[in-house]
Write a protein that holds these residues in place. Structure first.
Motif, short mmCIF file in Angstrom:
data_model
loop_
_atom_site.label_atom_id
_atom_site.label_comp_id
_atom_site.label_asym_id
_atom_site.label_seq_id
_atom_site.Cartn_x
_atom_site.Cartn_y
_atom_site.Cartn_z
N SER A 110 -14.50 23.36 -25.95
CA SER A 110 -13.92 23.03 -24.65
C SER A 110 -14.72 22.00 -23.88
N ILE A 111 -15.99 21.80 -24.23
CA ILE A 111 -16.77 20.77 -23.54
C ILE A 111 -16.14 19.40 -23.73
N TYR A 112 -15.50 19.20 -24.88
CA TYR A 112 -14.86 17.92 -25.14
C TYR A 112 -13.65 17.71 -24.25
N ILE A 113 -12.92 18.78 -23.98
CA ILE A 113 -11.77 18.67 -23.09
C ILE A 113 -12.24 18.39 -21.67
N LYS A 114 -13.34 19.04 -21.25
CA LYS A 114 -13.89 18.77 -19.91
C LYS A 114 -14.31 17.31 -19.78
N VAL A 115 -14.94 16.79 -20.82
CA VAL A 115 -15.34 15.38 -20.81
C VAL A 115 -14.10 14.50 -20.75
N LEU A 116 -13.07 14.86 -21.48
CA LEU A 116 -11.82 14.09 -21.47
C LEU A 116 -11.21 14.09 -20.08
N PHE A 117 -11.19 15.26 -19.41
CA PHE A 117 -10.69 15.35 -18.03
C PHE A 117 -11.45 14.38 -17.12
N LYS A 118 -12.76 14.43 -17.21
CA LYS A 118 -13.58 13.58 -16.35
C LYS A 118 -13.35 12.10 -16.64
N MET A 119 -13.22 11.75 -17.91
CA MET A 119 -13.01 10.35 -18.28
C MET A 119 -11.65 9.85 -17.78
N ILE A 120 -10.64 10.69 -17.88
CA ILE A 120 -9.31 10.31 -17.37
C ILE A 120 -9.37 10.10 -15.87
N ALA A 121 -10.02 11.02 -15.16
CA ALA A 121 -10.12 10.91 -13.71
C ALA A 121 -10.87 9.65 -13.29
N VAL A 122 -11.99 9.38 -13.92
CA VAL A 122 -12.79 8.20 -13.59
C VAL A 122 -11.99 6.93 -13.85
N THR A 123 -11.31 6.88 -14.97
CA THR A 123 -10.55 5.69 -15.33
C THR A 123 -9.46 5.40 -14.32
N TYR A 124 -8.68 6.42 -13.98
CA TYR A 124 -7.57 6.19 -13.05
C TYR A 124 -8.05 5.89 -11.64
N MET A 125 -9.08 6.58 -11.19
CA MET A 125 -9.59 6.31 -9.84
C MET A 125 -10.15 4.89 -9.75
N ALA A 126 -10.91 4.49 -10.75
CA ALA A 126 -11.50 3.15 -10.72
C ALA A 126 -10.41 2.09 -10.78
N GLU A 127 -9.42 2.29 -11.62
CA GLU A 127 -8.35 1.30 -11.74
C GLU A 127 -7.55 1.20 -10.45
N LEU A 128 -7.22 2.33 -9.85
CA LEU A 128 -6.46 2.32 -8.60
C LEU A 128 -7.26 1.63 -7.50
N LEU A 166 0.82 -1.21 0.00
CA LEU A 166 0.00 0.00 0.00
C LEU A 166 0.86 1.27 0.00
N THR A 167 1.96 1.23 0.74
CA THR A 167 2.87 2.37 0.75
C THR A 167 3.48 2.59 -0.63
N ALA A 168 3.88 1.50 -1.27
CA ALA A 168 4.43 1.61 -2.62
C ALA A 168 3.38 2.19 -3.58
N CYS A 169 2.14 1.73 -3.45
CA CYS A 169 1.08 2.25 -4.30
C CYS A 169 0.87 3.74 -4.08
N MET A 170 0.92 4.16 -2.85
CA MET A 170 0.75 5.59 -2.56
C MET A 170 1.93 6.41 -3.10
N LEU A 171 3.14 5.89 -2.99
CA LEU A 171 4.30 6.60 -3.54
C LEU A 171 4.20 6.73 -5.06
N ILE A 172 3.86 5.63 -5.69
CA ILE A 172 3.74 5.66 -7.15
C ILE A 172 2.60 6.58 -7.57
N SER A 173 1.50 6.56 -6.82
CA SER A 173 0.37 7.45 -7.14
C SER A 173 0.77 8.91 -6.99
N SER A 174 1.55 9.22 -5.97
CA SER A 174 1.98 10.61 -5.79
C SER A 174 2.89 11.05 -6.92
#
Length: 130
Positions: free
Chosen positions: A63-81, A31-39
């Motif tokens: 710009s709505i497309y960039i906002k959607v892209l931001f949200k999709m990137i965030a959702v993907t990484y949070m779910a995977e982590l 878990l510590t390694a995961c947190m370090l890598i995440s940081s």
């Protein structure tokens, strides 16, 4: 990249001998390694976000497309982590549910783009739909 690989390898090499006798310490090391890598990843994501913000300024009305892209990137990484951490802890069912919800969220976030795509497509249909 070298730092991330070394953190990962060293944490696994430290955790493997502890896994049998002291699994709680093994899990803490991982878990510590995961947190370090995440940081470290957060610092790289900041550079990416800066670039995408610049791109958003150039696009203006798109710009709505960039906002959607931001949200999709965030959702993907949070779910995977979250799913990976749960799976490593031995809770595969929870990991599966996190992944499922992440996919639903990606679909929900992408709806404005799908709607815009259908609007464009309907402009090319003679006489409209119906």
């Amino acid at each position: 990249m070298e730092k991330v690989v070394m953190i990962g390898i060293m944490s696994v090499l430290l955790a493997i001998p502890l896994k049998k006798d002291k699994p709680e310490f093994s899990m803490l090391i991982i878990l510590t390694a995961c947190m370090l890598i995440s940081s470290l990843a957060v610092w790289r994501i900041r550079d990416l976000l800066r670039y995408l913000k610049t791109l958003q300024e150039y696009l203006g009305s798109g710009s709505i497309y960039i906002k959607v892209l931001f949200k999709m990137i965030a959702v993907t990484y949070m779910a995977e982590l979250g799913a990976n951490l749960c799976r490593d802890a031995g809770y595969g069912a929870v990991a599966g549910q996190i992944e499922f919800f992440g996919k639903l969220m990606l679909l929900a976030v992408s709806l404005p783009v799908l709607s815009a795509l259908f609007e464009v497509l309907l402009q090319f249909v003679p006489g409209g739909v119906g």
